[in-house]
Each structure stands twice: as C-alpha cells, then as structure tokens.
Design a protein around this motif. Structure first.
Motif, short mmCIF file in Angstrom:
data_model
loop_
_atom_site.label_atom_id
_atom_site.label_comp_id
_atom_site.label_asym_id
_atom_site.label_seq_id
_atom_site.Cartn_x
_atom_site.Cartn_y
_atom_site.Cartn_z
N THR A 111 -10.28 34.37 -0.85
CA THR A 111 -10.67 35.00 -1.87
C THR A 111 -9.50 34.71 -2.97
OG1 THR A 111 -12.44 36.36 -1.32
CG2 THR A 111 -11.38 36.97 -3.43
N HIS A 115 -7.55 36.23 -5.72
CA HIS A 115 -7.27 37.48 -6.62
C HIS A 115 -6.22 37.31 -7.69
CE1 HIS A 115 -8.74 39.57 -2.91
NE2 HIS A 115 -8.02 38.84 -2.20
N ASP A 117 -6.01 38.35 0.90
CA ASP A 117 -6.55 39.93 0.78
C ASP A 117 -5.42 40.82 0.97
OD1 ASP A 117 -8.88 38.59 0.31
OD2 ASP A 117 -9.59 39.38 2.34
N GLU A 156 -1.18 35.72 -8.88
CA GLU A 156 -2.55 35.47 -8.14
C GLU A 156 -2.03 35.14 -6.60
OE1 GLU A 156 -5.48 33.37 -11.18
OE2 GLU A 156 -3.85 32.04 -10.40
N CYS A 212 -6.41 44.47 -9.85
CA CYS A 212 -7.21 43.51 -9.61
C CYS A 212 -8.11 43.18 -10.83
CB CYS A 212 -7.99 43.22 -8.43
SG CYS A 212 -8.82 41.84 -8.15
N HIS A 242 -11.54 37.96 -9.22
CA HIS A 242 -11.62 37.39 -7.94
C HIS A 242 -12.75 36.47 -7.78
CE1 HIS A 242 -13.92 41.25 -7.13
NE2 HIS A 242 -14.67 40.52 -6.35
#
Length: 145
Positions: free
Chosen positions: A133, A135, A108, A104, A121, A124
């Motif tokens: 965010t 991910h 970005d 994780e 991915c 998210h």
C-alpha cells in the motif's frame, strides 16, 4: 517547403537525456503555474568510519519539505537512526521556514513509525505495487499563510 518528419520512439529507444528534458519541462511548467517557486535541494547523511550509514534527501518548496528518499543501511536498522535522520532533515526544513512535511512509503510498518513521529496519513492506495500500500503522510508544524 517540405513537411516536418515525425517519428514515434518508445521505451529504450527514447534517449535518456530526452526523458530528463521531459521531466524538467513538466516541473518547470508546474512551477510557472504556481509562481514563486523557491525549490531547493535538501539532504542529510550519517557516516561511520567514512562509510555511508544512513541518508535522506528531497527538496523544500512553497514552505513544504518533500522527503523523496530515506534510507538506513540494513545492518544498522532498528536502532532509531531512521527517526533521528528524519528529525535532522525536518530541523533543516524548519530553519528554511517550512510549515509542513510530506513523505511517502510502501511499507505499513514504516507508515506506523511516521505516525508515531507526528505524521498523519492523508492518502493511501492499496496494491499500489502488488502486496504493498502506498501511504502518503503529512506532518504540520504551523498553519499555512
């Protein structure tokens, strides 16, 4: 016989040892439900002249590598060390019989780097932390049993 005395403690009043005990109890309960845990810590680090340059650690369990932390010293970023570090820890996990890896990130650009390394991915969460965010990425080497 008297009734037990109960008291709620909050935040910093909860002893650190009790926080560890809570975490360990939750993990143990989950492992008892899943049965057959083979959890084992995993780590890889690169040193230069005795100083830590980069490192990663996490654990393997149920044929999966979980990368908890991956870090490269700021003055050494952009040289491909993070990718090499990830390949090193993946090789260790493969040798342990892992069939996939979960990682994780909140960045970005790091998620894009992982995708270039074969990760997909799978989830998210926008604004997990304001402006970032979360991910969650998965890389599969082989089908699960």
């Amino acid at each position: 016989m008297s009734e037990p005395t109960r008291a709620w403690l909050r935040d910093a009043a909860v002893p650190a040892a009790d926080l560890v005990a809570i975490r360990e109890a939750v993990v143990l309960h989950g492992r008892q439900q899943a049965q057959g845990s083979d959890e084992q810590a995993i780590a890889c680090a690169l040193y230069e002249d005795g100083r830590l340059l980069a490192g990663a650690y996490g654990h393997t369990e149920f044929q999966r590598l979980y990368v908890s932390y991956l870090w490269v010293r700021e003055d050494s970023r952009g040289q491909g060390l993070g990718g090499e570090l990830l390949r090193q820890i993946e090789a260790q996990a493969l040798a342990r019989g892992c069939v996939d890896v979960l990682i994780e990130t909140l960045l970005d650009e790091v998620a894009e780097l992982y995708e270039h390394m074969g990760y997909a991915c799978i989830a998210h969460v926008h604004d997990f932390v304001p402006g970032f965010t979360r991910h969650t990425l998965l890389k599969c080497w082989a089908a699960r049993d």
